[in-house]
Enzyme design. Structure first.
Site, PDB file in Angstrom:
ATOM      1  N   ARG A 219       0.859  -1.188   0.000  1.00  0.00           N
ATOM      2  CA  ARG A 219       0.000   0.000   0.000  1.00  0.00           C
ATOM      3  C   ARG A 219       0.891   1.233   0.000  1.00  0.00           C
ATOM      4  O   ARG A 219       1.959   1.252   0.630  1.00  0.00           O
ATOM      5  CB  ARG A 219      -0.901   0.035   1.244  1.00  0.00           C
ATOM      6  CG  ARG A 219      -2.112  -0.864   1.161  1.00  0.00           C
ATOM      7  CD  ARG A 219      -3.106  -0.425   0.080  1.00  0.00           C
ATOM      8  NE  ARG A 219      -4.289  -1.271   0.010  1.00  0.00           N
ATOM      9  CZ  ARG A 219      -4.478  -2.249  -0.875  1.00  0.00           C
ATOM     10  NH1 ARG A 219      -3.555  -2.542  -1.775  1.00  0.00           N
ATOM     11  NH2 ARG A 219      -5.614  -2.942  -0.876  1.00  0.00           N
ATOM     12  N   HIS A 267      -1.283  -0.030  -9.979  1.00  0.00           N
ATOM     13  CA  HIS A 267      -2.023  -0.963  -9.110  1.00  0.00           C
ATOM     14  C   HIS A 267      -2.496  -2.196  -9.893  1.00  0.00           C
ATOM     15  O   HIS A 267      -3.681  -2.518  -9.928  1.00  0.00           O
ATOM     16  CB  HIS A 267      -3.218  -0.263  -8.435  1.00  0.00           C
ATOM     17  CG  HIS A 267      -3.674  -0.958  -7.185  1.00  0.00           C
ATOM     18  ND1 HIS A 267      -4.115  -0.306  -6.061  1.00  0.00           N
ATOM     19  CD2 HIS A 267      -3.755  -2.283  -6.873  1.00  0.00           C
ATOM     20  CE1 HIS A 267      -4.453  -1.178  -5.122  1.00  0.00           C
ATOM     21  NE2 HIS A 267      -4.243  -2.410  -5.599  1.00  0.00           N
TER      22      HIS A 267
HETATM   23  P1  NDP Z   1      -2.065 -11.025   5.062  1.00  0.00           P
HETATM   24  O1  NDP Z   1      -3.027 -10.472   6.062  1.00  0.00           O
HETATM   25  O2  NDP Z   1      -2.135 -12.473   4.735  1.00  0.00           O
HETATM   26  O3  NDP Z   1      -0.570 -10.722   5.530  1.00  0.00           O
HETATM   27  C1  NDP Z   1      -0.198  -9.526   6.114  1.00  0.00           C
HETATM   28  C2  NDP Z   1       1.206  -9.676   6.676  1.00  0.00           C
HETATM   29  O4  NDP Z   1       1.615  -8.429   7.222  1.00  0.00           O
HETATM   30  C3  NDP Z   1       1.263 -10.704   7.825  1.00  0.00           C
HETATM   31  O5  NDP Z   1       2.471 -11.431   7.742  1.00  0.00           O
HETATM   32  C4  NDP Z   1       1.259  -9.815   9.055  1.00  0.00           C
HETATM   33  O6  NDP Z   1       1.911 -10.378  10.185  1.00  0.00           O
HETATM   34  C5  NDP Z   1       2.061  -8.639   8.558  1.00  0.00           C
HETATM   35  N1  NDP Z   1       1.815  -7.452   9.373  1.00  0.00           N
HETATM   36  C6  NDP Z   1       0.662  -6.786   9.571  1.00  0.00           C
HETATM   37  N2  NDP Z   1       0.835  -5.754  10.418  1.00  0.00           N
HETATM   38  C7  NDP Z   1       2.146  -5.782  10.779  1.00  0.00           C
HETATM   39  C8  NDP Z   1       2.942  -5.001  11.652  1.00  0.00           C
HETATM   40  N3  NDP Z   1       2.424  -3.971  12.320  1.00  0.00           N
HETATM   41  N4  NDP Z   1       4.243  -5.316  11.776  1.00  0.00           N
HETATM   42  C9  NDP Z   1       4.767  -6.369  11.107  1.00  0.00           C
HETATM   43  N5  NDP Z   1       4.066  -7.160  10.260  1.00  0.00           N
HETATM   44  C10 NDP Z   1       2.768  -6.877  10.108  1.00  0.00           C
HETATM   45  O7  NDP Z   1      -2.225 -10.133   3.754  1.00  0.00           O
HETATM   46  P2  NDP Z   1      -1.885 -10.515   2.242  1.00  0.00           P
HETATM   47  O8  NDP Z   1      -0.538 -11.140   2.210  1.00  0.00           O
HETATM   48  O9  NDP Z   1      -3.010 -11.266   1.648  1.00  0.00           O
HETATM   49  O10 NDP Z   1      -1.871  -9.065   1.575  1.00  0.00           O
HETATM   50  C11 NDP Z   1      -0.972  -8.079   2.004  1.00  0.00           C
HETATM   51  C12 NDP Z   1      -1.333  -6.740   1.394  1.00  0.00           C
HETATM   52  O11 NDP Z   1      -1.029  -6.730   0.011  1.00  0.00           O
HETATM   53  C13 NDP Z   1      -2.816  -6.380   1.428  1.00  0.00           C
HETATM   54  O12 NDP Z   1      -3.214  -5.912   2.689  1.00  0.00           O
HETATM   55  C14 NDP Z   1      -2.885  -5.300   0.371  1.00  0.00           C
HETATM   56  O13 NDP Z   1      -2.594  -4.063   0.968  1.00  0.00           O
HETATM   57  C15 NDP Z   1      -1.768  -5.676  -0.600  1.00  0.00           C
HETATM   58  N6  NDP Z   1      -2.283  -6.140  -1.901  1.00  0.00           N
HETATM   59  C16 NDP Z   1      -1.920  -5.444  -3.020  1.00  0.00           C
HETATM   60  C17 NDP Z   1      -2.336  -5.857  -4.260  1.00  0.00           C
HETATM   61  C18 NDP Z   1      -1.897  -5.144  -5.487  1.00  0.00           C
HETATM   62  O14 NDP Z   1      -2.377  -5.438  -6.579  1.00  0.00           O
HETATM   63  N7  NDP Z   1      -0.972  -4.217  -5.394  1.00  0.00           N
HETATM   64  C19 NDP Z   1      -3.197  -7.036  -4.422  1.00  0.00           C
HETATM   65  C20 NDP Z   1      -3.505  -7.685  -3.184  1.00  0.00           C
HETATM   66  C21 NDP Z   1      -3.058  -7.249  -1.975  1.00  0.00           C
HETATM   67  P3  NDP Z   1       1.342 -11.702  10.889  1.00  0.00           P
HETATM   68  O15 NDP Z   1       1.674 -12.824   9.912  1.00  0.00           O
HETATM   69  O16 NDP Z   1       2.125 -11.792  12.110  1.00  0.00           O
HETATM   70  O17 NDP Z   1      -0.132 -11.500  11.061  1.00  0.00           O
HETATM   71  C1  OXD Z   2      -6.315  -5.876  -3.001  1.00  0.00           C
HETATM   72  C2  OXD Z   2      -5.726  -5.052  -4.030  1.00  0.00           C
HETATM   73  O1  OXD Z   2      -6.225  -5.500  -1.836  1.00  0.00           O
HETATM   74  O2  OXD Z   2      -6.009  -5.295  -5.214  1.00  0.00           O
HETATM   75  O3  OXD Z   2      -6.881  -6.936  -3.307  1.00  0.00           O
HETATM   76  O4  OXD Z   2      -4.951  -4.142  -3.757  1.00  0.00           O
END
Ligand code: NDP
Ligand code: OXD
Length: 304
Positions: A219, A267
């Site tokens: 993000r 994006h």
């Molecule tokens: P998940 O919820 O599966 O994973 C999030 C990860 O971030 C977890 O490992 C979590 O830790 C970690 N995390 C969250 N908060 C913190 C923190 N404060 N400190 C350290 N680590 C933290 O999400 P996804 O992997 O499915 O997706 C991640 C992000 O990717 C989405 O939220 C979205 O913003 C982005 N995205 C972007 C897309 C694009 O096209 N550009 C498409 C899809 C998603 P823990 O494992 O310990 O919970």
């Molecule tokens: C999602 C994205 O969060 O596309 O799925 O960014």
């Protein structure tokens, strides 16, 4: 028979066939509509672009099923009292792995030097092997861990950083500093929460090895844009490939568009695919009907 409200009219053409097929495949007899009396709706299929913002009248809804992985635009909605799930979709994951591996290899192999070579320079410098190029991934969830696995298969040494303790991963401020200190390529796959906003700032960018490359498909708000511009201008950061921004579309006059060491992708790192995501939605509706816990339920307190 449950009533499913598909609340994202713009996406209905993509889901018109896929969703009913997945629902039938899951053995559910349901009605799917794009408009309904809120008091009759059992499930809401949702996306941030949905015109639906007030969930108060959906008194019977058992869940709001988000088509996006990121939930920052809905998680704080005070009218939302129903369980919220986010999207973990095999198609979305596959797309993210391809984007991350592709852009990592671009920088690792120094492809730009040969693709744009107007002077026909014969520079025989060979890139190091992947095993000599440490990569760090901030956020080792569904997407980060799949990217880590793919990069490790290519022999990149991958360090992962996440919030909760997991074997072989780093956590906390101390762990972050260690994770950044080796990262020749840094990939940010964190959700946007109050804790992750501006995580990459003047102080943390300084922990990276000089000339590190950043790939941000997570993000836009994870990065302090001014600090990144300064770090690019000073050479502390060698290149930033950015897929997500605080304001999207990225405004035409934003300096990222013209910086020679920034690549903007609009994006598109990964998209939710109707065929595979419909199966995830259908499985959650099956669970809701069977009284089983939903998959990929969002924890409102932690924000993802
Ligand atoms: P998940 O919820 O599966 O994973 C999030 C990860 O971030 C977890 O490992 C979590 O830790 C970690 N995390 C969250 N908060 C913190 C923190 N404060 N400190 C350290 N680590 C933290 O999400 P996804 O992997 O499915 O997706 C991640 C992000 O990717 C989405 O939220 C979205 O913003 C982005 N995205 C972007 C897309 C694009 O096209 N550009 C498409 C899809 C998603 P823990 O494992 O310990 O919970
Ligand atoms: C999602 C994205 O969060 O596309 O799925 O960014």
């Amino acid at each position: 028979m449950p009533l499913i409200l598909f609340a994202v009219p713009a996406l209905w053409p993509e889901y018109r066939d896929a969703l009913p097929a997945a629902i039938a495949e899951a053995g559910i007899d349901a009605r799917i509509v794009t408009e309904a009396d809120p008091a009759e709706v059992d499930y809401i299929v949702y996306a941030p672009a949905s015109p639906l913002q007030d969930f108060t009248p959906y008194t019977r809804a058992k869940a709001v099923l988000n088509l996006w992985a990121g939930v920052e635009k809905i998680v704080g909605n005070p009218t939302l009292t129903q369980p919220l799930t986010r999207m973990v979709d095999p198609g979305l994951t596959e797309g993210m792995v391809e984007w991350v591996v592709g852009h990592t290899l671009r920088h690792h192999l120094g492809m730009d030097r040969h693709i744009v070579n107007p002077g026909h320079a014969w520079d025989p410098t060979c890139p190091p092997l992947a095993r000599e190029r440490p990569v760090t991934i901030l956020g080792m969830g569904a997407l980060g861990s799949a990217c880590a696995e793919a990069l490790r298969r290519l022999n990149f040494p991958v360090t992962g950083w996440s919030r909760t303790e997991k074997p072989g991963q780093l956590q906390g401020d101390h762990g972050l500093r260690a994770a950044l200190s080796t990262a020749q390529v840094l990939i940010t796959l964190l959700p946007k929460t109050p804790e992750t906003e501006n995580l990459l700032n003047k102080g943390t960018l300084a922990h990276l090895p000089r000339g590190a490359v950043i790939l941000n498909p997570g993000r836009g708000a994870l990065i302090d844009d001014d600090a990144l511009m300064d770090a690019l201008n000073s050479g502390q950061i060698g290149h930033a490939t950015l897929d997500v921004f605080r304001v999207e579309p990225l405004p035409q006059d934003h300096p990222y568009w013209t910086h020679s060491r920034v690549t903007v992708t609009p994006h598109i790192a990964a998209d939710t695919r109707a065929l595979t995501s419909s199966r995830v939605i259908a499985e959650n509706i099956r669970r809701g009907e069977a009284g089983e816990p939903f998959l990929h339920r969002v924890d409102r307190a932690r924000g993802y």
